[in-house]
Scaffold this motif. Structure first.
Motif, mmCIF file in Angstrom:
data_model
loop_
_atom_site.group_PDB
_atom_site.id
_atom_site.type_symbol
_atom_site.label_atom_id
_atom_site.label_comp_id
_atom_site.label_asym_id
_atom_site.label_seq_id
_atom_site.Cartn_x
_atom_site.Cartn_y
_atom_site.Cartn_z
ATOM 1 N N GLU A 47 4.219 1.445 15.075
ATOM 2 C CA GLU A 47 3.083 1.132 14.186
ATOM 3 C C GLU A 47 2.435 -0.185 14.644
ATOM 4 O O GLU A 47 3.135 -1.114 15.042
ATOM 5 N N LYS A 128 -2.497 6.012 7.733
ATOM 6 C CA LYS A 128 -1.344 5.800 6.831
ATOM 7 C C LYS A 128 -1.713 6.019 5.369
ATOM 8 O O LYS A 128 -2.665 5.416 4.857
ATOM 9 N N PRO A 132 2.372 -0.042 1.748
ATOM 10 C CA PRO A 132 3.288 -0.828 0.915
ATOM 11 C C PRO A 132 2.934 -2.324 0.897
ATOM 12 O O PRO A 132 2.117 -2.779 1.689
ATOM 13 N N GLU A 147 -0.258 -5.517 3.417
ATOM 14 C CA GLU A 147 -0.949 -4.293 3.884
ATOM 15 C C GLU A 147 -2.051 -3.823 2.934
ATOM 16 O O GLU A 147 -3.137 -3.475 3.387
ATOM 17 N N CYS A 173 5.448 4.404 9.207
ATOM 18 C CA CYS A 173 6.375 3.479 8.549
ATOM 19 C C CYS A 173 6.757 3.868 7.119
ATOM 20 O O CYS A 173 7.586 4.718 6.926
ATOM 21 N N ASN A 174 6.129 3.254 6.103
ATOM 22 C CA ASN A 174 6.563 3.506 4.720
ATOM 23 C C ASN A 174 6.463 4.976 4.346
ATOM 24 O O ASN A 174 7.225 5.459 3.490
ATOM 25 N N ARG A 176 7.650 7.298 5.815
ATOM 26 C CA ARG A 176 8.913 8.002 6.121
ATOM 27 C C ARG A 176 9.901 7.976 4.968
ATOM 28 O O ARG A 176 10.880 8.708 4.970
ATOM 29 N N ARG A 177 9.665 7.127 3.993
ATOM 30 C CA ARG A 177 10.592 7.035 2.854
ATOM 31 C C ARG A 177 10.294 8.077 1.775
ATOM 32 O O ARG A 177 11.035 8.184 0.794
ATOM 33 N N ASN A 198 7.301 -0.871 11.299
ATOM 34 C CA ASN A 198 7.596 -2.317 11.293
ATOM 35 C C ASN A 198 8.319 -2.573 9.985
ATOM 36 O O ASN A 198 7.692 -2.597 8.919
ATOM 37 N N THR A 199 9.621 -2.756 10.025
ATOM 38 C CA THR A 199 10.393 -2.894 8.791
ATOM 39 C C THR A 199 11.161 -4.212 8.778
ATOM 40 O O THR A 199 12.194 -4.335 9.446
HETATM 41 N N1 CDT Z 1 5.172 -1.386 7.657
HETATM 42 C C1 CDT Z 1 5.784 -0.845 6.591
HETATM 43 O O1 CDT Z 1 5.300 0.108 6.006
HETATM 44 N N2 CDT Z 1 6.932 -1.417 6.199
HETATM 45 C C2 CDT Z 1 7.629 -1.031 5.012
HETATM 46 C C3 CDT Z 1 8.303 -2.208 4.397
HETATM 47 C C4 CDT Z 1 7.385 -2.959 3.585
HETATM 48 S S1 CDT Z 1 8.166 -3.819 2.352
HETATM 49 C C5 CDT Z 1 6.943 -4.591 1.547
HETATM 50 C C6 CDT Z 1 8.689 0.027 5.198
HETATM 51 O O2 CDT Z 1 8.770 0.914 4.350
HETATM 52 O O3 CDT Z 1 9.479 -0.062 6.132
#
Ligand code: CDT
Length: 310
Positions: A47, A128, A132, A147, A173-174, A176-177, A198-199
């Motif tokens: 990312e 995206k 987050p 962000e 990134c986020n 994926r959760r 980027n976590t």
């Molecule tokens: N870049 C990104 O989406 N990072 C988020 C962490 C952010 S916490 C405020 C992640 O879910 O990994």
């Protein structure tokens, strides 16, 4: 019959705030070359690959903000990457900050990822969806994650594309959760999901989660792969960047949920695996045969909740 493709998870180490685009692109080309030497047909970058993770700073000056964004792709700085990819016949997936100007002149900023075929053509663009962090300046945090201040959520949702002899999707990134990310693409027949991240290892709203960052990272991607019978490639920008330590552990995950290849450092490194896209059908045609077993009539709430909440 097998549909084999060799993919590389091209993890990056930290990018300094002062590092220029051409310097970063040189690093990307080195990773692409290593991938090509090791047989890759597709290399996946993280990312926001082209710069440091700038949303950790609150910047007010619009011209200064714009400097972190790309207005064209490829642009003058990224053209050498596209050229080398064509020369080596390697496709790639690249995350970057995008400025998009609507027909009526409205300026939009997105956290974007593109999929580029081996001939240099852009086959897909993803913006995206789950953005987050916080939208206002909170200078008392150890570091910020702004962000929502810089990016609006992508309006396009989760698409898939016919490319690399398969059905390919993207997330950032986020995303994926969230299990819906994978399921929407799963219902569209996805076989390979490409995710950059980027976590930070420190999560300020609830630091007890810090020690679990690596576990949660693999947990969500392995579950998403298994529950949808798809490969997932998750690629980090890791290591200590401008004082902020971020998770590495980039991976290539099989539809069984098993990890097939993983980076072992926190720096520039490529993990390579040859994957058989036909292997997805062992899961898609059995336990996760959506046509036979998926009971979508019970899941309307998933798409209605936001409207109901106002
Ligand atoms: N870049 C990104 O989406 N990072 C988020 C962490 C952010 S916490 C405020 C992640 O879910 O990994």
């Amino acid at each position: 019959m097998a549909r084999n493709i060799t993919v590389g998870a091209a993890q990056m180490g930290p990018i300094a705030r002062t590092e220029s685009r051409p310097e970063v692109v040189e690093r990307l080309i080195a990773l692409l070359d290593e991938g090509a030497d090791r047989g890759c047909e597709l290399v996946v970058f993280p990312e926001l690959t082209l710069t440091t993770f700038f949303p950790r700073w609150f910047i007010e000056d619009e011209a200064e903000i714009d400097r972190w964004f790309e207005t064209e792709m490829p642009g003058p700085d990224t053209k050498p990457l596209f050229e080398r990819a064509v020369e080596r016949s390697v496709g790639f997936c690249l995350g970057y900050a995008e400025i998009f100007i609507e027909d009526d002149g409205t300026k939009r900023r997105y956290n974007t990822q593109i999929l580029v075929e081996r001939d240099g053509s852009v086959v897909g663009k993803y913006r995206k969806v789950h953005v987050p962090g916080h939208a206002h300046n909170e200078p008392d945090r150890p570091f910020q994650h702004l962000e929502p201040y810089y990016f609006e959520p992508g309006p396009g949702g989760f698409d898939v594309w016919k490319a690399f002899e398969g059905t390919v999707g993207m997330a950032i990134c986020n995303d994926r959760r969230w299990s819906e990310t994978y399921r929407v693409m799963g219902l569209k027949g996805v076989e390979l999901i490409l995710i950059g991240y980027n976590t930070p290892l420190h999560y300020d709203p609830d630091p007890q989660q810090n020690a679990l960052a690596g576990f949660h990272n693999h947990l969500v991607m392995q579950s998403g792969a298994y529950q949808n019978g798809t490969y997932v490639v998750g690629v980090a920008k890791g290591g200590i960047e401008e004082g902020v330590d971020s998770l590495a552990q980039s991976v290539i995950i099989a539809p069984s949920g098993q990890i097939k290849a993983q980076c072992i450092t926190t720096g520039d490194e490529i993990a390579v695996a040859t994957i058989d896209l036909d292997y997805c059908s062992f899961y898609k045609d059995t336990l996760f045969d959506f046509d036979r077993y998926h009971q979508s009539q019970h899941f309307g709430i998933i798409s209605q909740q936001r409207e109901d909440d106002g």
